[in-house]
Design a protein around this motif. Sequence first.
Motif, short mmCIF file in Angstrom:
data_model
loop_
_atom_site.label_atom_id
_atom_site.label_comp_id
_atom_site.label_asym_id
_atom_site.label_seq_id
_atom_site.Cartn_x
_atom_site.Cartn_y
_atom_site.Cartn_z
N ALA A 13 0.83 -1.21 0.00
CA ALA A 13 0.00 0.00 0.00
C ALA A 13 0.86 1.25 0.00
O ALA A 13 0.58 2.22 -0.72
CB ALA A 13 -0.94 -0.01 1.20
N ARG A 34 -8.69 4.05 -10.69
CA ARG A 34 -8.63 2.69 -10.15
C ARG A 34 -8.75 1.72 -11.32
O ARG A 34 -9.65 1.83 -12.15
CB ARG A 34 -9.77 2.48 -9.16
N SER A 40 -6.54 -6.41 -10.04
CA SER A 40 -7.04 -5.35 -9.16
C SER A 40 -8.24 -5.83 -8.36
O SER A 40 -8.35 -5.54 -7.17
CB SER A 40 -7.44 -4.13 -9.98
N ARG A 44 -8.57 -6.11 -4.31
CA ARG A 44 -9.66 -5.49 -3.54
C ARG A 44 -10.30 -6.50 -2.60
O ARG A 44 -10.61 -6.20 -1.46
CB ARG A 44 -10.70 -4.89 -4.48
N ALA A 47 -7.96 -7.07 0.22
CA ALA A 47 -7.95 -5.92 1.12
C ALA A 47 -9.20 -5.91 2.00
O ALA A 47 -9.13 -5.63 3.20
CB ALA A 47 -7.85 -4.62 0.33
N VAL A 52 -9.45 -3.60 5.25
CA VAL A 52 -9.08 -2.30 4.72
C VAL A 52 -10.32 -1.66 4.12
O VAL A 52 -11.01 -2.26 3.31
CB VAL A 52 -7.97 -2.43 3.64
N LYS A 54 -12.54 1.01 1.83
CA LYS A 54 -12.42 1.56 0.48
C LYS A 54 -11.61 2.85 0.47
O LYS A 54 -10.84 3.11 -0.43
CB LYS A 54 -13.80 1.82 -0.11
N ASP A 56 -9.15 3.64 2.21
CA ASP A 56 -7.73 3.35 2.40
C ASP A 56 -7.12 2.61 1.22
O ASP A 56 -5.91 2.44 1.17
CB ASP A 56 -7.53 2.48 3.65
N GLU A 57 -7.94 2.18 0.31
CA GLU A 57 -7.48 1.34 -0.79
C GLU A 57 -6.69 2.16 -1.81
O GLU A 57 -7.16 3.19 -2.29
CB GLU A 57 -8.71 0.72 -1.46
N ALA A 61 -2.51 -0.60 -8.23
CA ALA A 61 -2.42 -1.96 -7.68
C ALA A 61 -0.96 -2.40 -7.66
O ALA A 61 -0.25 -2.28 -8.66
CB ALA A 61 -3.24 -2.92 -8.54
#
Length: 121
Positions: A13, A34, A40, A44, A47, A52, A54, A56-57, A61
């Motif tokens: 990250a 994104r 990817s 997600r 995550a 985690v 959204k 913070d995402e 990638a």
Amino acid sequence: MDRRAMMTPEACAELAASIEETIRTTPGVRNVYRSGSLISNLLRVGAAALGVRKDDEPIVAVAPAGEGVAVEASIGVDEDAPSGETLRAVHAAVAALLATRGVVHDSITLTVVHVQSRATT
């Protein structure tokens, strides 16, 4: 030491945020979006499983792959900048960033998803 062992979700990250910043400062790039590819989407899901949010995402990638990392980003290009040249510049900038951090890239996948006029900021 195996570099892949050092690529925790948190390290990925942080690296993704640095790559996004590098991409955004590359001449010709108007925006970073994104990505919607299989890698990817798998990232997600992973995550989300780790809790985690959204918010913070990362947009870019980054995932351990092969002997290094796989990077994937989707960009918007300024209408005055040739897309091919912009992609080559972004690829070189990302590869240079990874090299300065001692991270090997297994792949860098870049996609132009939008060509933006100056009027659509």
